[in-house]
Design an enzyme around this catalytic site. Structure first.
Site: not given
Length: 379
Positions: A22, A24, A130, A157, A198, A219, A325
């Site tokens: 993961h 972003d 995600e 999420h 999540h 993650h 992350d």
């Protein structure tokens, strides 16, 4: 740690694929360049060091990253058709990055393609969606995302979807609704990995029960080490050997450090008193800038090691991986500040007596196995 351990770790990661579950960066580029994918991908020159980013190509080269699931993240504020539009825009950001940097990145969808890209000196690039809200309750959109190369979807999420409970929201469905179970079955059918980061523990258990193939946590870390709602309880970790899945341990300070988690609880309380929603990441970032609360404690690489070793103890060496992350949080632990630092973690593990074979499993071998098993079931 010793220079010898760091040299051993670097040599190891030259030879085996380091896969991260993961990152972003695509959303961070959208923050810089706007929603137009072409402009977002061109907003910063990633061939030079970017102090504002955790991820750029000089850092990635130092970190020895070989395979990345780029997050095509959509905030929960996007709903319905706007969420679908946003996730498609983010998919295109990754495609634009691959086209813009063909000597650095290669878009792949299978384990074999990832290994070939690594052998050619490219970072094997895959996509992960995600947040299940991005399909707007449409199996058709789910299938379209898979056709566009998305290899996993995180079922929620920070907020519940209409069909799955999130770990940071009030329970509404007892885990998964029947439609949620249908989503998991469809993901199995089309070869999309089920990502349980999540989600609420009840959702984790329900998805593992329904899924015919290994699941992933792209993650997350361990509840037993730090009791945070984004982490994985031991009973769920213990289910991974039977399922075949992989828990990709994350580096997020609030997830790995009890001290940082306690600070975050103070922040959440302050935001609630001010009438603001802590789970809205944009609002949280703005609130912190003016908050007169205590200074944020620092997490360390040792905090991450504690989670990696606990996950190995409970789930087994064949069921762990990494999901940093990077560029999804403001800061990372000391020693793991950006994507150049992966060798530091492996050096720490080697110094603690980990074998190079076990490090190779953690680095990417386990993740590649799950990818192959999911593809082998798809029809």
């Amino acid at each position: 740690m010793t220079n010898e351990a760091l040299q051993r770790a670097t040599k190891l990661l030259d030879a085996v694929i380091l896969a991260d579950g993961h990152n972003d960066l695509p959303w961070e580029l959208r923050q810089h360049g706007g929603p137009n994918p072409v402009e977002a991908a061109a907003s910063l020159d990633l061939t030079v060091r970017q102090p504002a980013l955790h991820t750029d190509f000089p850092k990635l080269a130092d970190g020895k990253l070989g395979m990345q699931f780029w997050s095509v993240y959509v905030p929960c504020e996007f709903e319905g058709h706007s969420a679908v539009t946003a996730v498609l825009e983010q998919v295109e950001v990754v495609h634009q990055l691959v086209e813009r940097y063909p000597d650095r990145l290669r878009l792949v969808t299978t384990a074999d393609e990832a290994e070939a890209a690594f052998a050619d000196g490219r970072i094997a690039s895959l996509l992960g969606a995600e947040g299940g809200h991005s399909i707007a309750e449409s199996i058709g959109v789910l299938r379209i995302l898979r056709r566009l190369g998305v290899r996993y979807m995180t079922l929620t999420h920070n907020f519940n979807t209409t069909w799955a409970d999130a770990g940071t929201d009030e329970p509404a469905h007892g885990g998964l609704t029947e439609f949620g179970r249908d989503v998991v079955r469809e993901m199995n059918k089309i070869g999309m990995m089920v990502d349980l980061s999540h989600v609420a523990p009840s959702t984790m258990r329900a998805a593992i029960e329904v899924s015919s193939v290994p699941v992933i946590f792209s993650h997350s870390s361990c509840t037993a080490v730090n009791d945070h709602p984004r982490n994985i309880p031991d009973d769920v970790l213990a289910k991974l050997p039977g399922n075949g899945g992989v828990a990709m341990i994350t580096f997020v300070p609030a997830f790995v450090s009890p001290k940082v988690a306690a600070w975050n609880e103070q922040l959440e309380a302050a935001m609630a008193e001010a009438g603001q929603e802590y789970r809205n990441l944009t609002l949280r970032g703005k609130f912190v800038q003016d908050w007169d609360g205590p200074p944020k404690p620092l997490a360390t690489v040792e905090d991450v090691v504690a989670h990696v070793e606990h996950a190995r103890e409970v789930a087994g060496i064949d069921h762990i991986g990494l999901g940093g992350d990077y560029d999804g949080v403001g800061s990372l632990p000391e020693g793991l500040e950006d994507t150049s630092k992966y060798p530091v973690l492996f050096a720490a593990l080697l110094e603690r007596g980990w074998s190079e074979d076990d490090c190779a499993k953690l680095a990417g071998r386990n993740t590649l196995r799950v990818l192959r098993e999911v593809d082998g079931f798809a029809r």
